[in-house]
Design a protein around this motif. Structure first.
Motif, PDB file in Angstrom:
ATOM      1  N   LEU A 492       0.834  -1.205   0.000  1.00 39.74           N
ATOM      2  CA  LEU A 492       0.000   0.000   0.000  1.00 39.74           C
ATOM      3  C   LEU A 492       0.864   1.247   0.000  1.00 39.74           C
ATOM      4  CD1 LEU A 492      -2.786   1.316   0.178  1.00 39.74           C
ATOM      5  CD2 LEU A 492      -2.643   1.096   2.669  1.00 39.74           C
ATOM      6  N   TRP A 493       1.951   1.242   0.762  1.00 41.08           N
ATOM      7  CA  TRP A 493       2.852   2.393   0.764  1.00 41.08           C
ATOM      8  C   TRP A 493       3.465   2.599  -0.615  1.00 41.08           C
ATOM      9  CZ3 TRP A 493       7.930   3.200  -0.449  1.00 41.08           C
ATOM     10  CH2 TRP A 493       8.471   4.432  -0.068  1.00 41.08           C
ATOM     11  N   GLN A 495       2.184   1.744  -3.482  1.00 44.56           N
ATOM     12  CA  GLN A 495       1.156   2.283  -4.365  1.00 44.56           C
ATOM     13  C   GLN A 495       0.969   3.780  -4.139  1.00 44.56           C
ATOM     14  OE1 GLN A 495      -2.244  -0.131  -3.501  1.00 44.56           O
ATOM     15  NE2 GLN A 495      -1.653  -1.748  -4.925  1.00 44.56           N
ATOM     16  N   ARG A 496       0.957   4.191  -2.864  1.00 46.31           N
ATOM     17  CA  ARG A 496       0.817   5.619  -2.573  1.00 46.31           C
ATOM     18  C   ARG A 496       2.037   6.395  -3.061  1.00 46.31           C
ATOM     19  NH1 ARG A 496      -1.519   5.304   3.670  1.00 46.31           N
ATOM     20  NH2 ARG A 496      -3.665   4.707   3.115  1.00 46.31           N
ATOM     21  N   TYR A 497       3.204   5.791  -2.938  1.00 46.37           N
ATOM     22  CA  TYR A 497       4.420   6.462  -3.416  1.00 46.37           C
ATOM     23  C   TYR A 497       4.356   6.654  -4.927  1.00 46.37           C
ATOM     24  CZ  TYR A 497       9.282   7.119  -4.751  1.00 46.37           C
ATOM     25  OH  TYR A 497      10.428   7.604  -5.298  1.00 46.37           O
ATOM     26  N   ALA A 499       1.652   6.747  -6.748  1.00 44.36           N
ATOM     27  CA  ALA A 499       0.605   7.718  -7.057  1.00 44.36           C
ATOM     28  C   ALA A 499       1.073   9.144  -6.776  1.00 44.36           C
ATOM     29  CB  ALA A 499      -0.648   7.400  -6.246  1.00 44.36           C
ATOM     30  N   SER A 500       1.759   9.346  -5.644  1.00 49.41           N
ATOM     31  CA  SER A 500       2.245  10.688  -5.318  1.00 49.41           C
ATOM     32  C   SER A 500       3.296  11.134  -6.329  1.00 49.41           C
ATOM     33  CB  SER A 500       2.834  10.701  -3.902  1.00 49.41           C
ATOM     34  OG  SER A 500       3.955   9.833  -3.810  1.00 49.41           O
TER      35      SER A 500
END
Length: 551
Positions: A492-493, A495-497, A499-500
């Motif tokens: 999840l981290w 994926q967020r990285y 995306a960011s």
């Protein structure tokens, strides 16, 4: 049922029934039993194990606390004496040549009787062994990796020992052997059992246990990783147990995180006869075998098919001192050493050769290949192709699998922004001086699905689901075999990285476009201003005249 004896303290409307017997435990128990020997089976055990002891000619007595289980066992096995009730109420006078308690002592107490302490249960088990006899005991390790990573809400309400807490039982191998010695037995063989005490696949003992300099270290890392993959595949866990066990193994502390300890304890008069000389025992698709520095020694061959979906079963096990090729590549990726990666991958490509490959090296994982002073060597493999596999497909499969592990394990590498495992695999294959076509990648993934299907017993539907999961691997994907909560959070981290990072790129691009639009608007305004004045008009006329003169 004349073979059923009720001793009191039976548990009604309760069942402790277990599944099929474990091949490792079955082998060790069968070696100690035999025709004419008296055997006491203490607690719930697989019915096929007890039936096999009876079929070998042993006189078997089976103690069960569940009345339902005892009645069914008495009906199914009329030649076996079944005693039901609390273990402390059962008359064990006379002694037995062999006492089997591979389920441990946790389910010997009954909820309908007095709760005996661990020392009292050990005394009863030791007292049931006659001079010259033996006790086979498995004891659960409460600090084991299987408990540490366990993620099973509500398990306390389903646990058969939920009404009691073992606070006085042995908490280490040393404490366990000390309790048995105090009970009058001499440990003849002690192993750390992996991955779980109820179904061990690897037993490590003797000089191999805790010896970080042993030549078996690299092989043990691969064997234990395979055992935990098989045991925890598809089960929810807090974290990947393979990482925990690998770190303990490198520190020589694997017995601390072992699933349990298996002990063969001898009564006075049997110490020399029962002295166990095999330090490492393994059970897999090939059967049960012992392992030492010279290689494997088959003890009990498996009765599984020799071929499966184009693969043939082999046993390649060469304990050799050296570094695993996968560990070396992971270290180079973490250091961003692209030149070193290119050299290692080129060496692996040269080792595979250019022609079709029919040996186990065609299907060996990078985690099953060791780097020695003489070059690469297959350390661990279970399968070889029936028909030869092209060197290109073998190379693509191995490097694609390594790319999948880089992404799903969240390991650092020099190409953090990649769209998928296929893109990363193409980069790695390119380091070997080869290109990667789409049909080659599909063939490599299909080959991996066949290998996993043979290894883990996947049906066609399971293979198709596995194939789709492998094709969809990208940054942020959780591991496709053992999915832990820690790995899910890490995914999840990631994926967020990702995306960011994409959002930041979009904002930067938008700012650049806005800046260029503003500059173009300013230049257009200046141009229109110049065109409206007499000076600007004169310049435009001069420009037109210059163009006409040139023509």
């Amino acid at each position: 049922m004349p073979n059923l004896i009720r001793s009191g303290g039976e548990m009604f409307n309760w069942s402790d029934r277990v599944g099929r017997s474990n091949p490792l435990l079955h082998h060790l128990i069968a070696e100690l039993a035999g025709p004419g020997r008296t055997v006491l089976v203490a607690g719930p055990h697989p019915a096929d194990l007890v039936a096999a002891l009876d079929a070998d000619g042993a006189e078997v007595t089976w103690v069960l606390r569940s009345l339902t289980d005892a009645e069914q066992a008495a009906t199914t096995h009329p030649t076996i004496t079944i005693r039901s009730g609390a273990f402390g109420k059962i008359d064990l006078t006379g002694g037995y040549d062999l006492v089997v308690a591979t389920d441990g002592i946790g389910r010997l107490n009954s909820a309908e009787g007095d709760q005996l302490s661990a020392d009292e249960l050990f005394q009863l088990l030791a007292g049931a062994v006659r001079p010259g006899g033996a006790l086979v005991l498995m004891h659960d390790n409460q600090l084991g990796a299987h408990h540490t990573v366990r993620l099973d809400p509500g398990a306390r309400f389903r646990d058969s020992a939920a009404w009691s807490v073992d606070v006085d039982g042995p908490a280490s191998r040393a404490q366990l052997t000390a309790r048995l010695t105090a009970s009058g037995l001499a440990p003849a063989g002690v192993w750390a059992a992996f991955p779980e005490p109820a179904d061990p696949a690897v037993l490590v003992g003797g000089a191999a246990l805790g010896d970080a300099a042993s030549p078996l270290r690299s092989w043990l890392q691969t064997a234990l990783a395979h055992a935990y993959t098989t045991a925890f595949r598809g089960r929810p866990v807090l974290g990947d147990p393979r990482e925990l066990v690998a770190r303990a193994l490198r520190a020589g502390a694997e017995e601390t995180v072992a699933g349990g300890w298996l002990v063969i304890a001898a009564a006075p008069g049997a110490e020399d006869r029962l002295r166990v000389r095999d330090d490492v025992l393994v059970a897999d698709v090939n059967g049960v075998y012992a392992v030492d520095a010279d290689g494997p020694r088959m003890l009990t061959p498996a009765d599984t098919p020799l071929e499966f979906d184009g693969l043939r079963r082999v046993q390649v096990l060469q304990p050799t001192a050296g570094c695993l090729l996968e560990d070396r590549l992971l270290a180079l990726c973490a250091a961003g050493d692209v030149r070193g990666l290119r050299q290692e991958i080129a060496g692996y490509e040269a080792w595979l050769g250019t022609g079709p490959i029919s040996g186990p090296e065609a299907l060996a994982d990078l985690s099953g290949i060791t780097v020695t002073g003489d070059g690469l060597a297959v350390l661990f493999a279970h399968w070889a192709p029936v028909e030869p596999v092209s060197a290109q497909i073998a190379l693509v499969r191995a490097l694609w699998q390594f790319a999948v592990r880089l992404l799903t394990w969240g390991r650092p590498h020099p190409w953090p922004i990649t769209a998928s495992a296929a893109d990363l695999a193409a980069i790695l294959v390119g380091m070997a001086g080869r290109s990667l076509a789409d049909e080659e990648l599909r063939a490599a993934i299909d080959l991996q699905v066949v290998i996993d299907g043979a290894e883990f017993g996947l049906d066609p539907a399971g293979q198709q689901a596995h194939r789709l999961a492998l094709r969809a691997v990208q940054p942020g994907t959780a591991p496709v075999d053992v999915t832990g909560y820690h790995q899910l959070v890490e995914a999840l981290w990631r994926q967020r990285y990702q995306a960011s990072h994409l959002l930041a790129m979009m904002e930067w691009t938008e700012r650049i476009i806005q800046s260029r639009d503003a500059e173009l608007s300013r230049m257009d305004w200046e141009l229109q201003l110049l065109r409206r004045g007499w000076g600007g008009r004169g310049l435009m006329l001069a420009k037109r005249a210059y163009k006409m003169v040139r023509k």
